[in-house]
Design a protein around this motif. Structure first.
Motif, PDB file in Angstrom:
ATOM      1  N   PRO A   1       0.837  -1.211   0.000  1.00  0.00           N
ATOM      2  CA  PRO A   1       0.000   0.000   0.000  1.00  0.00           C
ATOM      3  C   PRO A   1       0.869   1.257   0.000  1.00  0.00           C
ATOM      4  N   VAL A   2       0.316   2.356  -0.475  1.00  0.00           N
ATOM      5  CA  VAL A   2       1.076   3.607  -0.559  1.00  0.00           C
ATOM      6  C   VAL A   2       1.488   4.120   0.822  1.00  0.00           C
ATOM      7  N   SER A   3       0.828   3.639   1.852  1.00  0.00           N
ATOM      8  CA  SER A   3       1.177   4.053   3.218  1.00  0.00           C
ATOM      9  C   SER A   3       2.564   3.550   3.629  1.00  0.00           C
ATOM     10  N   MET A   4       3.121   2.621   2.844  1.00  0.00           N
ATOM     11  CA  MET A   4       4.438   2.065   3.150  1.00  0.00           C
ATOM     12  C   MET A   4       5.581   2.911   2.606  1.00  0.00           C
ATOM     13  N   VAL A   5       5.279   3.937   1.839  1.00  0.00           N
ATOM     14  CA  VAL A   5       6.328   4.724   1.181  1.00  0.00           C
ATOM     15  C   VAL A   5       7.332   5.313   2.171  1.00  0.00           C
ATOM     16  N   ASP A   6       6.828   5.966   3.218  1.00  0.00           N
ATOM     17  CA  ASP A   6       7.734   6.584   4.201  1.00  0.00           C
ATOM     18  C   ASP A   6       8.612   5.540   4.879  1.00  0.00           C
ATOM     19  N   GLN A   7       8.026   4.409   5.198  1.00  0.00           N
ATOM     20  CA  GLN A   7       8.808   3.348   5.843  1.00  0.00           C
ATOM     21  C   GLN A   7       9.885   2.818   4.904  1.00  0.00           C
ATOM     22  N   PHE A   8       9.515   2.617   3.629  1.00  0.00           N
ATOM     23  CA  PHE A   8      10.491   2.146   2.647  1.00  0.00           C
ATOM     24  C   PHE A   8      11.652   3.142   2.494  1.00  0.00           C
ATOM     25  N   ARG A   9      11.320   4.420   2.482  1.00  0.00           N
ATOM     26  CA  ARG A   9      12.355   5.453   2.324  1.00  0.00           C
ATOM     27  C   ARG A   9      13.319   5.435   3.506  1.00  0.00           C
ATOM     28  N   LYS A  10      12.775   5.208   4.718  1.00  0.00           N
ATOM     29  CA  LYS A  10      13.629   5.129   5.905  1.00  0.00           C
ATOM     30  C   LYS A  10      14.579   3.932   5.820  1.00  0.00           C
ATOM     31  N   LEU A  11      14.166   2.906   5.085  1.00  0.00           N
ATOM     32  CA  LEU A  11      15.003   1.713   4.920  1.00  0.00           C
ATOM     33  C   LEU A  11      15.955   1.842   3.726  1.00  0.00           C
ATOM     34  N   GLY A  12      15.929   3.015   3.065  1.00  0.00           N
ATOM     35  CA  GLY A  12      16.855   3.262   1.978  1.00  0.00           C
ATOM     36  C   GLY A  12      16.349   2.927   0.594  1.00  0.00           C
ATOM     37  N   LEU A  13      15.068   2.619   0.463  1.00  0.00           N
ATOM     38  CA  LEU A  13      14.514   2.306  -0.848  1.00  0.00           C
ATOM     39  C   LEU A  13      14.026   3.587  -1.526  1.00  0.00           C
ATOM     40  N   PRO A  14      14.486   3.877  -2.738  1.00  0.00           N
ATOM     41  CA  PRO A  14      14.077   5.089  -3.459  1.00  0.00           C
ATOM     42  C   PRO A  14      12.724   4.900  -4.127  1.00  0.00           C
ATOM     43  N   VAL A  15      11.663   5.136  -3.365  1.00  0.00           N
ATOM     44  CA  VAL A  15      10.314   4.885  -3.894  1.00  0.00           C
ATOM     45  C   VAL A  15       9.486   6.164  -3.900  1.00  0.00           C
ATOM     46  N   GLU A  16       8.407   6.096  -4.668  1.00  0.00           N
ATOM     47  CA  GLU A  16       7.435   7.181  -4.728  1.00  0.00           C
ATOM     48  C   GLU A  16       6.093   6.582  -5.116  1.00  0.00           C
ATOM     49  N   VAL A  17       5.072   7.426  -5.098  1.00  0.00           N
ATOM     50  CA  VAL A  17       3.730   6.981  -5.477  1.00  0.00           C
ATOM     51  C   VAL A  17       3.423   7.492  -6.872  1.00  0.00           C
ATOM     52  N   GLU A  18       3.001   6.586  -7.739  1.00  0.00           N
ATOM     53  CA  GLU A  18       2.649   6.949  -9.104  1.00  0.00           C
ATOM     54  C   GLU A  18       1.387   6.199  -9.504  1.00  0.00           C
ATOM     55  N   ASN A  19       0.365   6.954  -9.865  1.00  0.00           N
ATOM     56  CA  ASN A  19      -0.928   6.355 -10.255  1.00  0.00           C
ATOM     57  C   ASN A  19      -1.460   5.419  -9.182  1.00  0.00           C
ATOM     58  N   GLY A  20      -1.280   5.841  -7.910  1.00  0.00           N
ATOM     59  CA  GLY A  20      -1.825   5.055  -6.809  1.00  0.00           C
ATOM     60  C   GLY A  20      -1.044   3.808  -6.471  1.00  0.00           C
ATOM     61  N   LYS A  21       0.170   3.669  -7.027  1.00  0.00           N
ATOM     62  CA  LYS A  21       0.995   2.486  -6.759  1.00  0.00           C
ATOM     63  C   LYS A  21       2.376   2.914  -6.277  1.00  0.00           C
ATOM     64  N   VAL A  22       3.002   2.036  -5.474  1.00  0.00           N
ATOM     65  CA  VAL A  22       4.369   2.268  -5.016  1.00  0.00           C
ATOM     66  C   VAL A  22       5.316   1.826  -6.122  1.00  0.00           C
ATOM     67  N   VAL A  23       6.194   2.737  -6.563  1.00  0.00           N
ATOM     68  CA  VAL A  23       7.147   2.424  -7.629  1.00  0.00           C
ATOM     69  C   VAL A  23       8.519   2.989  -7.251  1.00  0.00           C
ATOM     70  N   PHE A  24       9.539   2.524  -7.957  1.00  0.00           N
ATOM     71  CA  PHE A  24      10.874   3.072  -7.760  1.00  0.00           C
ATOM     72  C   PHE A  24      10.999   4.410  -8.496  1.00  0.00           C
TER      73      PHE A  24
END
Length: 231
Positions: free
Chosen positions: A148-171
């Motif tokens: 879910p898009v709510s995971m973006v902040d957590q992923f970023r804290k773990l070093g994953l370069p992610v963002e939300v695009e068209n309602g989906k988590v992407v690199f």
């Protein structure tokens, strides 16, 4: 039978945190275990987990065997570090190898049965911070897109370069994958959390037998070389 060396007083000069009485009790515990079993094995372990090692203790407790782990210098005192001090013939050879992440197994189980058990005792586990990655691991865009898009902040804290695009988590930058760790790299806490989140196990819980000593005739036998042993 080897010549008895069992009536011997061991001087304890450094009490530090543990009392002199406690150290004496540990030494006696080791020597009582030697007297009660046919063989003593020195083993080393990797990626210790208390819950997994508990299974090893339970397995050998069923055959009335004993496992003793603790301060290596205290175990060496109990075994005897020199031919003059050793509790039984050739035990000083086992004492010399008692360093690093090791323990003692006292058992009367057949040698083949003990060896077979430890040969098959390998379990994959999640790596801890400070471990060295045995291989390169990458996370694909499909793996992050299922979250879910709510995971973006957590992923970023773990070093994953992610963002939300068209309602989906992407690199970021339309990357197809992101390397979590490289072969030979020392893992950080964040990398380990990311690996655990994606269910990737890089560590192995393993116990290796180093050597064996027989109380019947004082025979000492090397079973494996352990290059990781150190004081």
């Amino acid at each position: 039978m080897p010549k008895s060396k069992r009536v011997r007083t061991v001087p304890l000069t450094q009490t530090a945190k543990k009392t002199r009485e406690h150290k004496s009790a540990v030494i006696q515990e080791v020597r009582d275990a030697i007297d009660s079993h046919n063989d003593v094995y020195l083993f080393s372990y990797e990626n210790m987990r208390s819950n997994k090692f508990k299974q090893v203790r339970v397995h050998f407790a069923e055959s009335k065997s004993r496992i003793i782990m603790g301060k290596n210098k205290l175990l060496q005192l109990a075994l005897g570090k020199t031919p003059e001090e050793e509790y039984g013939d050739n035990l000083c050879q086992l004492a010399k190898l008692t360093s690093g992440s090791v323990g003692l197994l006292f058992t009367s189980e057949p040698r083949e049965k003990v060896g077979s058990y430890f040969d098959n005792l390998v379990e994959e586990d999640f790596a801890r911070a400070g471990a060295v990655a045995p291989r390169t691991v990458a996370v694909t865009d499909e793996m992050v897109a299922t979250h879910p898009v709510s995971m973006v902040d957590q992923f970023r804290k773990l070093g994953l370069p992610v963002e939300v695009e068209n309602g989906k988590v992407v690199f970021v930058g339309e990357q197809k994958e992101h390397v979590l760790c490289k072969n030979g790299e020392t893992l950080s806490a964040e990398q380990c959390k990311a690996l655990t989140h994606f269910g990737i196990r890089l560590s192995e819980f393993r116990v290796r037998l180093i050597c064996r000593w027989s109380s019947k005739d004082g025979e000492f036998e090397m079973l494996a070389e352990d290059d990781n042993m150190s004081d």
